[in-house]
Design a protein around this motif. Structure first.
Motif, PDB file in Angstrom:
ATOM      1  N   HIS A 172      -6.593 -13.692  -9.705  1.00  0.00           N
ATOM      2  CA  HIS A 172      -6.844 -13.719 -11.139  1.00  0.00           C
ATOM      3  C   HIS A 172      -6.350 -12.417 -11.767  1.00  0.00           C
ATOM      4  N   PHE A 173      -5.764 -12.538 -12.934  1.00  0.00           N
ATOM      5  CA  PHE A 173      -5.388 -11.386 -13.753  1.00  0.00           C
ATOM      6  C   PHE A 173      -5.802 -11.674 -15.185  1.00  0.00           C
ATOM      7  N   GLY A 231     -10.207 -20.568   1.348  1.00  0.00           N
ATOM      8  CA  GLY A 231     -10.222 -19.176   0.933  1.00  0.00           C
ATOM      9  C   GLY A 231     -11.567 -18.783   0.342  1.00  0.00           C
ATOM     10  N   PHE A 232     -11.666 -17.525  -0.085  1.00  0.00           N
ATOM     11  CA  PHE A 232     -12.918 -16.999  -0.618  1.00  0.00           C
ATOM     12  C   PHE A 232     -12.605 -16.128  -1.821  1.00  0.00           C
ATOM     13  N   GLN A 233     -13.197 -16.447  -2.968  1.00  0.00           N
ATOM     14  CA  GLN A 233     -13.008 -15.655  -4.182  1.00  0.00           C
ATOM     15  C   GLN A 233     -13.839 -14.367  -4.077  1.00  0.00           C
ATOM     16  N   LEU A 234     -13.157 -13.237  -4.078  1.00  0.00           N
ATOM     17  CA  LEU A 234     -13.825 -11.963  -3.834  1.00  0.00           C
ATOM     18  C   LEU A 234     -14.765 -11.544  -4.960  1.00  0.00           C
ATOM     19  N   TYR A 235     -14.647 -12.155  -6.126  1.00  0.00           N
ATOM     20  CA  TYR A 235     -15.609 -11.910  -7.198  1.00  0.00           C
ATOM     21  C   TYR A 235     -17.024 -12.243  -6.729  1.00  0.00           C
ATOM     22  N   GLU A 261      -9.139 -14.623  -2.528  1.00  0.00           N
ATOM     23  CA  GLU A 261      -8.564 -14.597  -3.870  1.00  0.00           C
ATOM     24  C   GLU A 261      -9.045 -13.341  -4.580  1.00  0.00           C
ATOM     25  N   GLY A 262      -8.115 -12.590  -5.136  1.00  0.00           N
ATOM     26  CA  GLY A 262      -8.463 -11.374  -5.846  1.00  0.00           C
ATOM     27  C   GLY A 262      -8.852 -11.642  -7.287  1.00  0.00           C
TER      28      GLY A 262
END
Length: 253
Positions: free
Chosen positions: A65-66, A5-9, A33-34
């Motif tokens: 992430h939240f 996956g790819f962390q969108l940050y 990943e959001g």
């Protein structure tokens, strides 16, 4: 082959996401990943539009992430966003420096706080855990570390292990994998540039182009229930390069 996956940050400075998603899809990524800021201000229509954009590009968002404030103050909203986006695992990603405890008792209490914040998430059938940085591995006065105390206070917490931050915290990732591997449900895959290099990228590197022994680490993680591997770079100056080189490297491990 493990799905990457790819962390969108990592792409926050290369907007809009509507132009990032096709690049990820074309490179072979199937998951993203959001992170909190990208959907916290969206209404239901905006979240639905984000899901539609992901679907158009063949991308899923199984992890996200939240922030702790949203997790504690509006858990219903968190779960509604998770339902719309198809999120299966939620990780609390950070604690601001001025909010961090200074002793073992304080970090244990923080683990208890996370345990409680994650209850609505777990009750909904989702995974809930903590994502580390480097400060969790600084030795406390009693000889323990914040990370140990967080896990002690939060017995049901899963772990999204950010291996490069473990290393930057002065710890041995293989030792931590051996001790807490059963907690690891997701792993952030990023690399550390050789000393003195990539200063304009905060010393990070594309996966496979730094000093982290990712082949060895992936091998060690195979003994544990890791469901998601997620590329991240905290400050890339070339998104296309990061996207292409990181998945090529990871697929060779």
């Amino acid at each position: 082959m493990t799905r990457l996956g790819f962390q969108l940050y990592s792409a926050r400075n290369f907007q809009p996401f509507s132009e990032v998603f096709p690049k990820l899809s074309a490179a072979g990524y199937k998951e993203v990943e959001g992170y909190g800021a990208m959907y916290a201000s969206l209404d239901d229509t905006g979240v639905a539009a984000l899901r539609a954009d992901l679907d158009r590009n063949g991308l899923a968002m199984p992890t996200a992430h939240f922030g702790l404030d949203m997790l504690e103050d509006d858990p219903k909203r968190v779960l509604k966003i998770a339902e719309t986006l198809g999120i299966e695992a939620i990780y609390c990603p950070y604690l601001m420096p001025d909010k961090r405890p200074t002793d073992a008792r304080g970090w244990f209490a923080f683990g208890q706080r996370l345990q409680e914040a994650g209850k609505p998430v777990r009750d909904a059938g989702l995974v809930f855990g903590w994502h580390n940085h480097d400060f969790e591995f600084v030795t406390l006065d009693d000889g323990s570390t914040p990370q140990e105390q967080i896990f002690a206070g939060g017995p049901d917490l899963s772990w999204e292990a950010d291996i490069a931050w473990v290393i930057r915290g002065g710890a041995d990732p293989l030792a931590w994998i051996e001790s807490y591997g059963k907690r690891i449900s997701a792993v952030h895959v990023k690399d550390i540039a050789p000393a003195g290099q990539n200063a304009d990228e905060d010393g990070w590197a594309d996966v496979g182009h730094g000093t982290v022994d990712w082949k060895g680490i992936v091998g060690a993680l195979k003994a544990y229930p890791v469901r998601h591997y997620i590329v991240e770079h905290d400050n890339p100056n070339d998104l296309d390069r990061l996207i292409a080189r990181s998945i090529a490297s990871f697929n060779s491990y």
